[in-house]
Structures are given as C-alpha cells and as structure tokens.
Design a protein around this motif. Structure first.
Motif, PDB file in Angstrom:
ATOM      1  N   LEU A  26       0.933  -1.228   0.032  1.00 52.13           N
ATOM      2  CA  LEU A  26       0.060   0.046  -0.008  1.00 52.13           C
ATOM      3  C   LEU A  26       0.911   1.292  -0.070  1.00 52.13           C
ATOM      4  CD1 LEU A  26      -2.742  -0.926   2.484  1.00 52.13           C
ATOM      5  CD2 LEU A  26      -2.820  -1.320  -0.101  1.00 52.13           C
ATOM      6  N   PRO A  27       0.312   2.585  -0.694  1.00 51.11           N
ATOM      7  CA  PRO A  27       0.992   3.619  -0.428  1.00 51.11           C
ATOM      8  C   PRO A  27       1.262   3.976   0.767  1.00 51.11           C
ATOM      9  CG  PRO A  27      -1.060   3.948  -1.474  1.00 51.11           C
ATOM     10  CD  PRO A  27      -0.853   2.329  -1.332  1.00 51.11           C
ATOM     11  N   ASP A  28       2.456   4.664   1.048  1.00 51.57           N
ATOM     12  CA  ASP A  28       2.907   5.110   2.603  1.00 51.57           C
ATOM     13  C   ASP A  28       3.710   6.210   2.736  1.00 51.57           C
ATOM     14  OD1 ASP A  28       4.831   4.058   2.003  1.00 51.57           O
ATOM     15  OD2 ASP A  28       5.080   2.499   3.445  1.00 51.57           O
ATOM     16  N   GLY A  29       3.930   6.791   1.523  1.00 50.48           N
ATOM     17  CA  GLY A  29       4.919   8.203   1.516  1.00 50.48           C
ATOM     18  C   GLY A  29       6.321   7.978   1.717  1.00 50.48           C
ATOM     19  N   CYS A  30       6.604   6.415   1.657  1.00 46.17           N
ATOM     20  CA  CYS A  30       8.203   5.930   1.960  1.00 46.17           C
ATOM     21  C   CYS A  30       8.722   5.691   0.666  1.00 46.17           C
ATOM     22  CB  CYS A  30       7.936   4.899   3.006  1.00 46.17           C
ATOM     23  SG  CYS A  30       7.500   5.375   4.756  1.00 46.17           S
ATOM     24  N   ILE A  31      10.128   5.696   1.000  1.00 46.47           N
ATOM     25  CA  ILE A  31      10.973   5.059  -0.125  1.00 46.47           C
ATOM     26  C   ILE A  31      11.753   4.095   0.372  1.00 46.47           C
ATOM     27  CG2 ILE A  31      12.892   5.730  -1.716  1.00 46.47           C
ATOM     28  CD1 ILE A  31      11.965   8.270  -1.908  1.00 46.47           C
ATOM     29  N   ASP A  32      11.834   2.811  -0.206  1.00 47.61           N
ATOM     30  CA  ASP A  32      12.571   1.741   0.374  1.00 47.61           C
ATOM     31  C   ASP A  32      14.078   1.266  -0.482  1.00 47.61           C
ATOM     32  OD1 ASP A  32      10.371  -0.272   2.035  1.00 47.61           O
ATOM     33  OD2 ASP A  32       9.716   1.570   1.201  1.00 47.61           O
ATOM     34  N   LEU A  33      14.902   1.264   0.282  1.00 44.38           N
ATOM     35  CA  LEU A  33      16.068   0.418  -0.478  1.00 44.38           C
ATOM     36  C   LEU A  33      15.798  -1.222  -0.275  1.00 44.38           C
ATOM     37  CD1 LEU A  33      18.750   0.271  -1.797  1.00 44.38           C
ATOM     38  CD2 LEU A  33      19.914   0.639   0.532  1.00 44.38           C
ATOM     39  N   ILE A  34      15.859  -2.025  -1.194  1.00 48.47           N
ATOM     40  CA  ILE A  34      15.341  -3.363  -1.116  1.00 48.47           C
ATOM     41  C   ILE A  34      16.537  -4.340  -1.875  1.00 48.47           C
ATOM     42  CG2 ILE A  34      13.593  -5.107  -1.644  1.00 48.47           C
ATOM     43  CD1 ILE A  34      11.675  -2.975  -1.777  1.00 48.47           C
ATOM     44  N   TRP A  35      17.015  -5.222  -1.125  1.00 46.14           N
ATOM     45  CA  TRP A  35      17.534  -6.375  -1.687  1.00 46.14           C
ATOM     46  C   TRP A  35      16.745  -7.626  -1.970  1.00 46.14           C
ATOM     47  CZ3 TRP A  35      18.774 -11.166   0.392  1.00 46.14           C
ATOM     48  CH2 TRP A  35      19.474 -12.079  -0.675  1.00 46.14           C
TER      49      TRP A  35
ATOM     50  N   LEU B 247      19.823  -5.221  -5.703  1.00 50.39           N
ATOM     51  CA  LEU B 247      19.427  -3.904  -4.918  1.00 50.39           C
ATOM     52  C   LEU B 247      18.795  -3.257  -5.744  1.00 50.39           C
ATOM     53  CD1 LEU B 247      22.721  -3.269  -3.041  1.00 50.39           C
ATOM     54  CD2 LEU B 247      20.519  -3.646  -1.992  1.00 50.39           C
ATOM     55  N   PHE B 248      17.655  -2.649  -5.451  1.00 51.42           N
ATOM     56  CA  PHE B 248      16.809  -1.548  -6.170  1.00 51.42           C
ATOM     57  C   PHE B 248      16.102  -0.607  -5.038  1.00 51.42           C
ATOM     58  CE2 PHE B 248      13.725  -4.883  -5.304  1.00 51.42           C
ATOM     59  CZ  PHE B 248      12.619  -4.356  -4.993  1.00 51.42           C
ATOM     60  N   ALA B 249      15.617   0.662  -5.604  1.00 53.07           N
ATOM     61  CA  ALA B 249      14.757   1.520  -4.928  1.00 53.07           C
ATOM     62  C   ALA B 249      13.406   1.317  -5.456  1.00 53.07           C
ATOM     63  CB  ALA B 249      15.194   2.974  -5.341  1.00 53.07           C
ATOM     64  N   ALA B 250      12.418   1.229  -4.190  1.00 55.31           N
ATOM     65  CA  ALA B 250      11.012   1.468  -4.481  1.00 55.31           C
ATOM     66  C   ALA B 250      10.611   2.670  -4.155  1.00 55.31           C
ATOM     67  CB  ALA B 250      10.498   0.379  -3.683  1.00 55.31           C
ATOM     68  N   GLY B 251      10.063   3.419  -5.017  1.00 49.78           N
ATOM     69  CA  GLY B 251       9.659   5.061  -4.769  1.00 49.78           C
ATOM     70  C   GLY B 251       8.050   5.010  -4.241  1.00 49.78           C
ATOM     71  N   PRO B 252       7.819   6.166  -3.834  1.00 51.46           N
ATOM     72  CA  PRO B 252       6.801   6.528  -3.091  1.00 51.46           C
ATOM     73  C   PRO B 252       5.475   5.966  -4.015  1.00 51.46           C
ATOM     74  CG  PRO B 252       7.480   8.664  -3.853  1.00 51.46           C
ATOM     75  CD  PRO B 252       8.521   7.354  -3.907  1.00 51.46           C
ATOM     76  N   ASP B 253       4.632   5.367  -3.823  1.00 50.05           N
ATOM     77  CA  ASP B 253       3.496   4.779  -4.511  1.00 50.05           C
ATOM     78  C   ASP B 253       2.426   5.785  -4.314  1.00 50.05           C
ATOM     79  OD1 ASP B 253       4.761   2.395  -5.734  1.00 50.05           O
ATOM     80  OD2 ASP B 253       4.119   1.494  -4.105  1.00 50.05           O
ATOM     81  N   THR B 254       1.340   5.874  -5.548  1.00 48.06           N
ATOM     82  CA  THR B 254       0.331   6.724  -5.250  1.00 48.06           C
ATOM     83  C   THR B 254      -0.979   5.698  -5.301  1.00 48.06           C
ATOM     84  OG1 THR B 254       0.178   6.738  -7.854  1.00 48.06           O
ATOM     85  CG2 THR B 254       1.057   8.658  -6.541  1.00 48.06           C
TER      86      THR B 254
END
Length: 225
Positions: A27-36, A42-49
C-alpha cells in the motif's frame, strides 16, 4: 512471512520477508525503500500513489530499509518525485561499479538485512534530509489544511507543493490522503467499527472512507484487512 524492527539507520525501519504464494499488495505510505532480493539484487522502491502488487516465487528472501516520508531522497540523491510509482535498479541511481560491489556484499552476507544497514550508515546521509519534512508530514497526517501548513511554514501553497514533490514524491494533498489511509488502517486493525474509523481518521463519513480505500488500495477495506 514478514517482519520489521527499528533500524540503526535514523529515520528508517528494517524489514525482512520470505515470499509466499500469490501476489503481495503493497500500500502507498509516502515512504521510499532500499530493497535487496535474491532474485532482483538492490533496487529503490519509490513512493506509490496506489497499491503495488508484488509477486515472487514462494520462498524468495528479501530485506529492506523503509525510509520515513522525506528521508529517502537524501539516501538516493534525487528528488522523490523522480522515483514515484517506480522500481529502479540501484545501478541506475548510483555509480554502476559501486552499486554492483554493494549488491555483491549484501548477497554474500550471512545477514543481508544487517549488511543493508551498514552500507547506508557508511554513506552518512543523516544531515542531508530537509529538517522541515517530518513536521510537515506530521501536520498533514493530523488533518491540518494545506493552506494552514503553508502559512505556518512561511510558504505559498505553490512553494509548499514544490517542496513536497521533492521530499515526498507528491503534493501535500496527495500525501495527506495517503497518510490518512494509513491512519484508518491502523484504527481498523485495532478493531474499531468502520464508521468510527471514518470519524477518527478525518473522513467526511463511512462512504468517503470506503471510496478512498478502494481508490488507493484497489480493494474494499474489509477485504484489505
């Protein structure tokens, strides 16, 4: 199986996950994640709408750092709106050689989650995040009107909008909707009746809550819970 704990990285939560059968609804939460991930690197998951459906083979392991709203841009070195609704390999954001070296280090670690924390701490981005970000997010989450937040910040609404795009990935009205959704889910999980959730979270009525949940999450509140 999903678990999370407070991270040693300021402004972040550390989480680990082993994929189960079927797609997970993020779910959208205003956060950005660094994920492995074992299958992604490794990738970045941006803020979802809106909700993002994530599917992986059962048993695939992941570790991530979820940065509170406004913190992530300092880690990745670009405005949050450039990552909005995107999943971006780290080598597209950081120098390729560095990203590959870090990916190999995390993959080889006995504890990939701890390795993620170490690599972010080594970059020392604690002072790069805008100091006003958490305050604005907190006021919007509490239901403050955008005009009031702008005025109290010494900004025009247009200036506030630009700042929010850079820090959070979307404007203040969208951020407020997303944070209100998270508050509503928190209340619903505590067992409050949906009508009570609507009032406490700041919706006009239960029908407004139902429309907003379906628009942002893609399913009704009862199914989501």
């Amino acid at each position: 199986m999903y678990r999370e704990r407070t991270s040693t990285v300021p402004g972040a939560v550390l989480w680990t996950k082993t994929a189960g059968a079927g797609a997970a609804r993020v779910l959208p939460d205003g956060c950005i994640d660094l994920i492995w991930g074992e299958d992604t690197g490794l990738f970045a998951a941006g803020p979802d709408t809106t909700a993002h459906l994530s599917g992986s083979p059962p048993g695939t392991c992941y570790a991530g750092l979820r940065f509170a709203p406004g913190v992530g841009p300092a880690v990745f070195g670009l405005p949050a709106h450039e990552l909005r609704d995107r999943r971006v390999p780290l080598d597209a954001l950081w120098p390729g050689a560095e990203a590959r070296r870090l990916t190999e280090r995390v993959a080889a670690a006995a504890d990939p989650a701890a390795a993620l924390e170490s690599l972010v701490l080594a970059r020392d981005v604690r002072h790069a995040a805008p100091p006003w970000g958490p305050g604005i997010a907190a006021r919007l989450a509490a239901g403050a009107r955008v005009g009031s937040v702008a005025e109290d910040s010494g900004l025009s609404e247009r200036q506030l909008h630009r700042r929010c795009l850079d820090a959070f990935g979307y404007g203040p009205k969208t951020l407020a909707r997303i944070l209100r959704l998270q508050r509503a889910l928190e209340l619903a999980r505590l067992g409050h009746a949906f009508a009570d959730v609507a009032v406490r979270a700041g919706y006009a009525d239960q029908a407004h809550l139902a429309r907003d949940v379906r628009a942002l999450a893609g399913v009704p509140l009862g199914e989501l819970l």
